[in-house]
Write an enzyme that holds these catalytic residues in place. Structure first.
Site, PDB file in Angstrom:
ATOM      1  N   HIS A  61      82.201   4.902  55.019  1.00 51.54           N
ATOM      2  CA  HIS A  61      80.789   4.642  54.789  1.00 51.54           C
ATOM      3  C   HIS A  61      80.349   4.944  53.357  1.00 51.54           C
ATOM      4  CE1 HIS A  61      80.502   5.920  59.271  1.00 51.54           C
ATOM      5  NE2 HIS A  61      80.743   4.623  59.183  1.00 51.54           N
ATOM      6  N   ASP A 169      81.581   0.395  62.893  1.00 55.34           N
ATOM      7  CA  ASP A 169      82.761   0.592  62.051  1.00 55.34           C
ATOM      8  C   ASP A 169      83.846  -0.457  62.276  1.00 55.34           C
ATOM      9  OD1 ASP A 169      81.517   2.708  60.843  1.00 55.34           O
ATOM     10  OD2 ASP A 169      82.685   4.263  61.845  1.00 55.34           O
TER      11      ASP A 169
END
Length: 190
Positions: A61, A169
């Site tokens: 991230h 994700d």
């Protein structure tokens, strides 16, 4: 605190001085004065904590400009493999990573500067993970690259086929298909 330099100059491992005796241990987990002197001046504004089970992969991230974030991360219970990937266009270390095992017993921390994607893998049954950020979270600035991108060469120390990932994700692009919003020439620390 001791600062351990890594293969990517801006990423630092922080090793606190731990004092132990018959009662247990004590250490200073963060000192702004010492951090600013030994790493770089950073004004952390938000602390976050997550709890995850073995086999969880979180990441990789980052926050897009103008909401970029530096992070100071640590594992307070259990063990994780923590990773920072350089995603700054023009950087001599673009696409390279630093990986370090953070555990409740080694007390190590990793400084992940702006312009890096960050993620971790839980190696213990349970891991409690804490991190400081120098900018507030903005959902519209959320970004990521695939934590399963084999081209990154990250040994996650688990069978990633059985890893536990969030839906978000699983949708991040591979690094080769990624147009980074960061440039090494930009001053990311304003």
């Amino acid at each position: 605190m001791n600062v351990i330099h890594t293969a990517i100059p801006d990423v630092k491992i922080i090793e606190p001085r731990v004092f132990t005796d018959a009662r247990g241990y004590f250490f200073e987990s963060y000192s702004k004065k010492e951090f600013d002197e030994k790493v770089r001046p950073v004004d952390f504004v938000q602390d976050n904590e997550s709890c995850s089970s073995k086999g969880v992969l979180r990441g990789l991230h980052f926050q897009r400009p103008p909401f970029t974030q530096s992070k100071l991360v640590r594992c307070v219970q259990g063990a994780v493999l923590d990773v920072a990937v350089d995603i700054r266009k023009g950087s001599p270390t673009y696409g390279q990573h630093v990986a370090v095992e953070l555990t409740e017993s080694n007390h190590l921390q990793l400084f992940v500067p702006r312009g890096f994607a960050h993620g971790f893998c839980v190696l213990s049954d349970i891991a409690v993970f804490q991190y400081k950020c120098d900018n507030f979270y903005h959902p519209e600035a959320d970004g990521g690259i695939s934590i399963l991108d084999t081209a990154l060469g990250i040994d996650w120390r688990i069978d990633t086929a059985g890893a536990i990932l969030s839906e978000k994700d699983t949708r991040h692009p591979m690094l080769a298909d990624f147009d980074s919003p960061f440039d090494i020439k930009a001053d990311l620390y304003k």
